[in-house]
Design an enzyme around this catalytic site. Sequence first.
Site, PDB file in Angstrom:
ATOM      1  N   ARG A   1     -71.096 -75.047  29.017  1.00  0.00           N
ATOM      2  CA  ARG A   1     -70.991 -74.878  30.189  1.00  0.00           C
ATOM      3  C   ARG A   1     -69.607 -73.845  30.710  1.00  0.00           C
ATOM      4  NH1 ARG A   1     -73.563 -79.869  31.163  1.00  0.00           N
ATOM      5  NH2 ARG A   1     -76.326 -79.372  31.227  1.00  0.00           N
TER       6      ARG A   1
ATOM      7  N   TRP B   1     -75.918 -93.323  27.813  1.00  0.00           N
ATOM      8  CA  TRP B   1     -75.418 -93.014  29.417  1.00  0.00           C
ATOM      9  C   TRP B   1     -76.010 -93.649  30.009  1.00  0.00           C
ATOM     10  CZ3 TRP B   1     -77.114 -88.671  32.137  1.00  0.00           C
ATOM     11  CH2 TRP B   1     -78.431 -88.483  32.444  1.00  0.00           C
TER      12      TRP B   1
ATOM     13  N   TRP C   1     -68.927 -83.544  31.645  1.00  0.00           N
ATOM     14  CA  TRP C   1     -69.879 -82.711  31.570  1.00  0.00           C
ATOM     15  C   TRP C   1     -68.335 -81.269  32.253  1.00  0.00           C
ATOM     16  CZ3 TRP C   1     -73.103 -82.640  28.216  1.00  0.00           C
ATOM     17  CH2 TRP C   1     -73.663 -83.884  27.659  1.00  0.00           C
ATOM     18  N   THR C   2     -68.360 -79.903  32.081  1.00  0.00           N
ATOM     19  CA  THR C   2     -68.292 -78.883  32.533  1.00  0.00           C
ATOM     20  C   THR C   2     -68.513 -78.005  33.519  1.00  0.00           C
ATOM     21  OG1 THR C   2     -67.906 -77.377  30.825  1.00  0.00           O
ATOM     22  CG2 THR C   2     -66.616 -78.790  30.571  1.00  0.00           C
ATOM     23  N   GLU C   3     -70.064 -78.482  34.032  1.00  0.00           N
ATOM     24  CA  GLU C   3     -70.262 -77.496  35.027  1.00  0.00           C
ATOM     25  C   GLU C   3     -68.953 -77.093  36.258  1.00  0.00           C
ATOM     26  OE1 GLU C   3     -71.734 -79.750  34.099  1.00  0.00           O
ATOM     27  OE2 GLU C   3     -73.801 -79.728  33.748  1.00  0.00           O
TER      28      GLU C   3
ATOM     29  N   ASP D   1     -76.245 -75.696  24.987  1.00  0.00           N
ATOM     30  CA  ASP D   1     -76.820 -75.885  26.288  1.00  0.00           C
ATOM     31  C   ASP D   1     -77.374 -74.230  27.079  1.00  0.00           C
ATOM     32  OD1 ASP D   1     -77.943 -77.282  28.927  1.00  0.00           O
ATOM     33  OD2 ASP D   1     -75.872 -78.827  28.084  1.00  0.00           O
TER      34      ASP D   1
ATOM     35  N   ASP E   1     -81.641 -85.089  25.684  1.00  0.00           N
ATOM     36  CA  ASP E   1     -81.796 -85.567  26.587  1.00  0.00           C
ATOM     37  C   ASP E   1     -82.232 -84.765  28.172  1.00  0.00           C
ATOM     38  OD1 ASP E   1     -79.519 -83.866  26.772  1.00  0.00           O
ATOM     39  OD2 ASP E   1     -78.864 -84.180  28.254  1.00  0.00           O
ATOM     40  N   GLU E   2     -83.191 -85.363  28.773  1.00  0.00           N
ATOM     41  CA  GLU E   2     -83.332 -84.844  29.852  1.00  0.00           C
ATOM     42  C   GLU E   2     -84.179 -83.279  29.145  1.00  0.00           C
ATOM     43  OE1 GLU E   2     -79.489 -85.254  33.101  1.00  0.00           O
ATOM     44  OE2 GLU E   2     -79.597 -83.615  32.030  1.00  0.00           O
TER      45      GLU E   2
ATOM     46  N   ASP F   1     -66.931 -85.948  34.160  1.00  0.00           N
ATOM     47  CA  ASP F   1     -67.014 -84.826  35.550  1.00  0.00           C
ATOM     48  C   ASP F   1     -67.082 -85.122  36.946  1.00  0.00           C
ATOM     49  OD1 ASP F   1     -69.482 -86.083  34.439  1.00  0.00           O
ATOM     50  OD2 ASP F   1     -70.502 -84.291  34.865  1.00  0.00           O
TER      51      ASP F   1
ATOM     52  N   HIS G   1     -82.357 -78.498  26.984  1.00  0.00           N
ATOM     53  CA  HIS G   1     -80.858 -78.412  26.964  1.00  0.00           C
ATOM     54  C   HIS G   1     -81.235 -76.748  26.419  1.00  0.00           C
ATOM     55  CE1 HIS G   1     -79.487 -80.584  30.633  1.00  0.00           C
ATOM     56  NE2 HIS G   1     -79.691 -81.860  29.559  1.00  0.00           N
TER      57      HIS G   1
END
Length: 643
Positions: free
Chosen positions: A180, A427, A498-500, A209, A360-361, A454, A283
């Site tokens: 991110r 998670w 996480w680094t958004e 990602d 994930d997701e 995060d 992602h």
Amino acid sequence: MQHIFQHMLKLSGLLFGCLFSAATFSQTTKPISIIPQPVSLVKSVGQFTLPATVIINAGTSSEMIPVTDYLKNKIAVSTGKPVSIKSNASFSTIKLVLNKAENPSLGKEGYQLSVTTKGVVVKANQVAGLFYGVQTLMQLLPKEIESKTAVKNVKWSVPCVQVTDYPRFGWRGLMFDVSRHFFTVPEVKQYIDAMVRYKYNLLHLHLADDEGWRIEIKSLPRLTEVGAYNAKRVGYFGTFAAPAADEPRNYGGFYTQEDIKELVKYAKERFVNILPEIDVPGHSLAAIASYPELSCTPGADQYKVRSGEVIMDWSHGQPPIALIDNTLCPANEKVYEFMDKIITELAQLFPFEYIHLGGDECPKNFWAKSDAVKALMQKENLKDMEEVQSYFEKRVEKIVESKGKKFMGWDEILQGGLAPNAAVMSWRGMKGGIQAAKMGHEVVMSPTDFAYIDYMQGDPSIESKVYATLRLDKTYTFEPVPDSVDAKLIKGGQANLWTEQVYNMRRAEYMTWPRGFAIAESLWSPKATKNWTNFAERVENQFPRLEEAEINYAPSMYDPIVNVSRRDSTMTIALSTEIKPLDIYYSFDNSFPDRFYPKYTQPLVVPKEAAQIKMITYRGKQPIGRMMSIPIADLTARLPQKK
Ligand code: ACM
């Protein structure tokens, strides 16, 4: 016997010396304060002070070099003393003994540390244990040992102790999302340097990602030529407008394979494994932007690496609905060739036994529209989209195993049927981990509720806004082994950064510490010895050490906790603190409160027309928290909605 007698004589001599020095050098009287808490620590009378020249005696094995180099460097830099490493000195300041047979209960990473008035001895079965013994020794020395330059006028004393210590779990991880926002090789090394102080042994790098592909894959050059760059934005990530078509895409970066080798070596010398993660099949926008033929969706050749614009609709929960298709096509054989190339190179670069392939997701709405996916479902007898993802995961697991590695993914890989040997990283709470362990699979716990660093660690008015809050005290209650499962299958746990919303290294550190202390203690120390009050004191004792080391941390635990509720038709504001006792002073008149303002004692009713509340915590006469201001309108918005 005579030996003991002589020792007692020396001790009594030292007792006098100790009393004398305690008056002169306050640090020797400070309580011992180690994170993570050792299994057993017995303090005795006296202290050992580093002499003018420090001799490290480490035997002849070359295995010891990473520990001796580390120790020499730490001591030489901050004390300015000459440090020599000897293999067979008759006298030594610090003796490191690798004794593979003596105490098997210490395991691979345990150690015994003995500090007497004569010197320091660390013993372990393996070199990693010696390294952890050295970390404990560092925390017994004055905080200036963390300085990056020589500090004068410090008495470099260590209290006399006998420590026996070993970890509860073998997997003690931190995940660093370098996708991110990209973090450079020196920054990742800096992160490793900080984590090993607290006996972490695993760095999970989230390398790909939607926002960036961060590792050179020689057989797929566009992944980094195209996939490593987006358009720079600051502000609230996730809300940005899409960049203009002609806007330069020059923000980001990637690790060359030489960089990765350097990081792996650096980590290994500090007893850290690196777990690489490539997040697929969701992602994956950076990969699709680089190789659009990997998508099921026509028009993917127009896709660009995400710069923080909206690409998902989360309003329906999990999985999200994709507005543009950020998935690899599970019905396209080229995707498996692509995965094979990537995993081949990863397996050569990373010695660690696991490769993490995300999972994930993953949105399914574009798959549902794809004729190729429909044909795959028919051919493979897959009844829904979860089984389609499961088909993908099982094929990827086979590729991973064909390269001699073990396959790991986020807990969504359970849906539609777990691949036969997959390890699961849980998670979305612990339930995925419990389910996987009950099926006999290996599990690493990193639940959002306790381990998502995060999330904000204090009030949203003072933290950078993210969708959830995780305070230090809650983090400290992380318990990786649920009652109902075979503890052997729980390999350990990790915190995930996480680094958004993390734009730079100072912020990455701020988010990691002190919550990283809480996770470290949950993963290393015996469950029965955990104690919040005692931990909070030790956290406070670590802060000056981090300052010496120039590592940023969050002081959020000192700030007030604000809770609003409705009483009759008025709002009341309840204030409390994570650590006690602190006093909270407040104002409603827009001025900055200090300790001569009203002190909080009971829930407050907002005066008519007040525009904001300001508050600050004190410990006695000292301000300790940060000044917090919250508009009353923001507090009203926090009230539970009237039914
Ligand atoms: C995750 O946080 N999406 C694994």
